[in-house]
Design a protein around this motif. Structure first.
Motif, PDB file in Angstrom:
ATOM      1  N   ASP A   1       0.825  -1.203   0.000  1.00 56.48           N
ATOM      2  CA  ASP A   1       0.000   0.000   0.000  1.00 56.48           C
ATOM      3  C   ASP A   1       0.865   1.262   0.000  1.00 56.48           C
ATOM      4  O   ASP A   1       0.441   2.327   0.441  1.00 56.48           O
ATOM      5  N   LYS A   2       2.096   1.142  -0.479  1.00 57.36           N
ATOM      6  CA  LYS A   2       3.006   2.289  -0.521  1.00 57.36           C
ATOM      7  C   LYS A   2       2.409   3.432  -1.335  1.00 57.36           C
ATOM      8  O   LYS A   2       1.703   3.205  -2.322  1.00 57.36           O
ATOM      9  N   GLN A   3       2.723   4.650  -0.910  1.00 64.60           N
ATOM     10  CA  GLN A   3       2.261   5.854  -1.600  1.00 64.60           C
ATOM     11  C   GLN A   3       3.305   6.322  -2.611  1.00 64.60           C
ATOM     12  O   GLN A   3       4.500   6.034  -2.471  1.00 64.60           O
ATOM     13  N   VAL A   4       2.867   7.071  -3.604  1.00 61.73           N
ATOM     14  CA  VAL A   4       3.762   7.665  -4.599  1.00 61.73           C
ATOM     15  C   VAL A   4       3.460   9.150  -4.714  1.00 61.73           C
ATOM     16  O   VAL A   4       2.310   9.538  -4.957  1.00 61.73           O
ATOM     17  N   VAL A   5       4.482   9.965  -4.516  1.00 62.71           N
ATOM     18  CA  VAL A   5       4.341  11.410  -4.676  1.00 62.71           C
ATOM     19  C   VAL A   5       4.895  11.771  -6.047  1.00 62.71           C
ATOM     20  O   VAL A   5       6.086  11.613  -6.298  1.00 62.71           O
ATOM     21  N   LEU A   6       4.015  12.209  -6.927  1.00 60.01           N
ATOM     22  CA  LEU A   6       4.412  12.539  -8.287  1.00 60.01           C
ATOM     23  C   LEU A   6       5.078  13.909  -8.326  1.00 60.01           C
ATOM     24  O   LEU A   6       4.456  14.926  -8.037  1.00 60.01           O
ATOM     25  N   GLY A   7       6.349  13.937  -8.676  1.00 58.95           N
ATOM     26  CA  GLY A   7       7.074  15.198  -8.815  1.00 58.95           C
ATOM     27  C   GLY A   7       6.872  15.765 -10.199  1.00 58.95           C
ATOM     28  O   GLY A   7       7.761  15.693 -11.057  1.00 58.95           O
ATOM     29  N   LEU A   8       5.693  16.323 -10.429  1.00 61.79           N
ATOM     30  CA  LEU A   8       5.314  16.810 -11.760  1.00 61.79           C
ATOM     31  C   LEU A   8       5.589  18.303 -11.950  1.00 61.79           C
ATOM     32  O   LEU A   8       5.558  18.794 -13.079  1.00 61.79           O
TER      33      LEU A   8
ATOM     34  N   LEU B   1      -1.749   8.205  -4.770  1.00 64.19           N
ATOM     35  CA  LEU B   1      -0.903   9.236  -5.382  1.00 64.19           C
ATOM     36  C   LEU B   1      -0.984  10.543  -4.613  1.00 64.19           C
ATOM     37  O   LEU B   1      -1.991  10.856  -3.982  1.00 64.19           O
ATOM     38  N   CYS B   2       0.087  11.311  -4.677  1.00 59.25           N
ATOM     39  CA  CYS B   2       0.179  12.646  -4.099  1.00 59.25           C
ATOM     40  C   CYS B   2       0.927  13.526  -5.092  1.00 59.25           C
ATOM     41  O   CYS B   2       1.347  13.055  -6.156  1.00 59.25           O
ATOM     42  N   LEU B   3       1.113  14.799  -4.758  1.00 59.75           N
ATOM     43  CA  LEU B   3       1.758  15.730  -5.686  1.00 59.75           C
ATOM     44  C   LEU B   3       2.764  16.608  -4.958  1.00 59.75           C
ATOM     45  O   LEU B   3       2.527  17.049  -3.837  1.00 59.75           O
ATOM     46  N   SER B   4       3.898  16.876  -5.640  1.00 57.23           N
ATOM     47  CA  SER B   4       4.937  17.751  -5.091  1.00 57.23           C
ATOM     48  C   SER B   4       5.803  18.263  -6.235  1.00 57.23           C
ATOM     49  O   SER B   4       5.686  17.791  -7.370  1.00 57.23           O
ATOM     50  N   PRO B   5       6.700  19.213  -5.963  1.00 55.73           N
ATOM     51  CA  PRO B   5       7.755  19.513  -6.935  1.00 55.73           C
ATOM     52  C   PRO B   5       8.640  18.282  -7.107  1.00 55.73           C
ATOM     53  O   PRO B   5       8.663  17.396  -6.239  1.00 55.73           O
ATOM     54  N   GLN B   6       9.402  18.235  -8.192  1.00 56.09           N
ATOM     55  CA  GLN B   6      10.193  17.034  -8.468  1.00 56.09           C
ATOM     56  C   GLN B   6      11.403  16.919  -7.555  1.00 56.09           C
ATOM     57  O   GLN B   6      11.947  15.845  -7.351  1.00 56.09           O
ATOM     58  N   CYS B   7      11.841  18.033  -6.973  1.00 59.81           N
ATOM     59  CA  CYS B   7      12.981  18.021  -6.065  1.00 59.81           C
ATOM     60  C   CYS B   7      12.892  19.263  -5.196  1.00 59.81           C
ATOM     61  O   CYS B   7      11.964  20.068  -5.332  1.00 59.81           O
ATOM     62  N   GLY B   8      13.862  19.438  -4.305  1.00 58.39           N
ATOM     63  CA  GLY B   8      13.910  20.649  -3.517  1.00 58.39           C
ATOM     64  C   GLY B   8      14.295  21.839  -4.376  1.00 58.39           C
ATOM     65  O   GLY B   8      14.736  21.693  -5.520  1.00 58.39           O
ATOM     66  N   PHE B   9      14.139  23.028  -3.820  1.00 57.94           N
ATOM     67  CA  PHE B   9      14.478  24.244  -4.553  1.00 57.94           C
ATOM     68  C   PHE B   9      15.950  24.609  -4.404  1.00 57.94           C
ATOM     69  O   PHE B   9      16.456  25.448  -5.141  1.00 57.94           O
TER      70      PHE B   9
END
Length: 380
Positions: free
Chosen positions: A304-311, A341-349
């Protein structure tokens, strides 16, 4: 196996979150100036720490204001996303090298972490760093600690510039892997005792493994499969028996320095090991360009692992089109349930103190976009 001390059972929020962020932020001008003054010897460590403390307090408030449920210190006390952590381990020293890391059209500062003795993880300075940001958390947010993955440490120690020093102290690779894992276990135990409920392992090794150019510099003793297995086994060993109530996630990147990148390649070649066998609760994955490939490999994410899409790109100031991002989320949902699914930037700033090529205002506009899309897709 180490004995982990259990915290009193409490209800805690668990990462990842639908609206999320990887962790590092652009350093404000006053912090950059103070760090430079400290390097030049014109201010003391205490004076630098005071500036860092104030900058972190201001950053945390901005994270709360925008609605992030996991706050970080922005990595404001670090120069590098990874080397500062390695330097804090026992048996490791900061060292200059002839060449930095190669990114597209640019080379980084030439620094590394080199062994001086056996590795151990007690009394790491990051523990005190975490305690500071944790006292700024409250009932609405949790404090997140980001550190480089054990596999990333191994990769640093076997760089051509470091291999001789590593082999001199650890002629037996098995002992090296065991001590890396043990050092991380010690750090995780102390971090958990300091109140941490969310640890993120940042890991660029996978981005290198899938890059064809990477293999041109490697000898025949390694394959994609053998290196993938080694990295997963090391990461899993380091987090084995983790404390109850501590959520561990990982962030996979292809390089992030002054808005440039270091590697390309889809997750497909490593998805069986990385997505199927690494014992983390979730993955923060780079998907902002075609260099990361398609979403097909997400079908390999186990349990049940989550995935944060760095879109959303943290490298460029231009805002992405909302509808395009929503369409990509729907495309990813063909391979893994959208509720995972979740959403975030693809990496840190700012993976290093130099930061990416955008302003602080543009940085927060990016996160506001992530929040708006997340709310519209999954509900506020």
């Amino acid at each position: 196996m180490k004995e982990w001390s259990a915290m009193s059972p409490v209800a805690v929020k668990t990462a990842p979150f639908k609206f999320d962020n990887v962790g590092s932020f652009l350093r404000p001008a006053k912090l950059k100036a103070a760090r430079e003054e400290f390097k030049n010897g014109s201010i003391s460590q205490d004076e630098l720490t005071s500036v860092e403390n104030e900058a972190i307090k201001e950053l945390v408030q901005k994270q709360k204001d925008i609605g992030l449920q996991a706050i970080t210190d922005g990595e404001f006390r670090r120069s590098w996303w990874h080397l500062d952590f390695f330097w804090g381990l026992n048996g490791v020293e900061k060292s200059d090298v002839e060449n930095g890391y190669n990114f597209v059209d640019v080379e980084t500062r030439a620094e590394t972490a080199r062994l001086t003795g056996k590795i151990s993880g007690e009394n790491h300075p990051f523990i005190e760093h975490f305690k500071f940001v944790n006292q700024l958390a409250d009932g609405d947010v949790i404090a997140r600690q980001t550190i480089p993955a054990p596999a990333q440490f191994l990769a640093e120690l076997v760089r051509p510039e470091n291999k001789a020093a590593t082999d001199a102290i650890y002629p037996d690779e098995g002992e090296l892997l065991q001590d890396i894992a043990s050092a991380y276990q010690t750090f995780i135990k102390e971090l958990h005792e300091a109140g941490c409920t969310n640890l993120q392992l940042d890991d660029c090794t996978w981005g290198m493994i899938v890059d064809e150019e990477f293999w041109k510099s490697m000898n025949d003793e390694f394959t994609v499969e053998s290196l993938s297995e080694k990295y997963v086994e090391l990461n899993n060993s380091a987090i084995s028996g983790k404390p109850e109530g501590l959520t561990i996630t990982t962030h996979v990147c292809r390089g992030n320095y002054r808005s440039t990148w270091a590697s390309s390649g889809a997750y497909d070649k490593v998805s069986d090991e990385l997505f199927g066998k690494e014992n983390v609760a979730g993955y923060y994955l780079e998907f902002d360009t075609e260099r990361a490939g398609g979403f097909e490999s997400l079908s390999k994410v186990s349990g049940d692992k989550q995935v944060v899409l760095g879109l959303i790109s943290s490298k460029v100031p231009e805002l992405e089109d909302k509808e395009d991002i929503k369409a990509r989320i729907e495309e990813a949902a063909k391979y893994i349930d959208k509720d995972r699914l979740c959403l975030s930037p693809q990496c840190g700033f700012a993976s290093t103190e130099e930061g990416n090529n955008l302003t602080e205002e543009e940085q927060w506009a990016k996160l506001q976009l992530v929040k708006e899309i997340s709310d519209e897709v999954w509900g506020a």
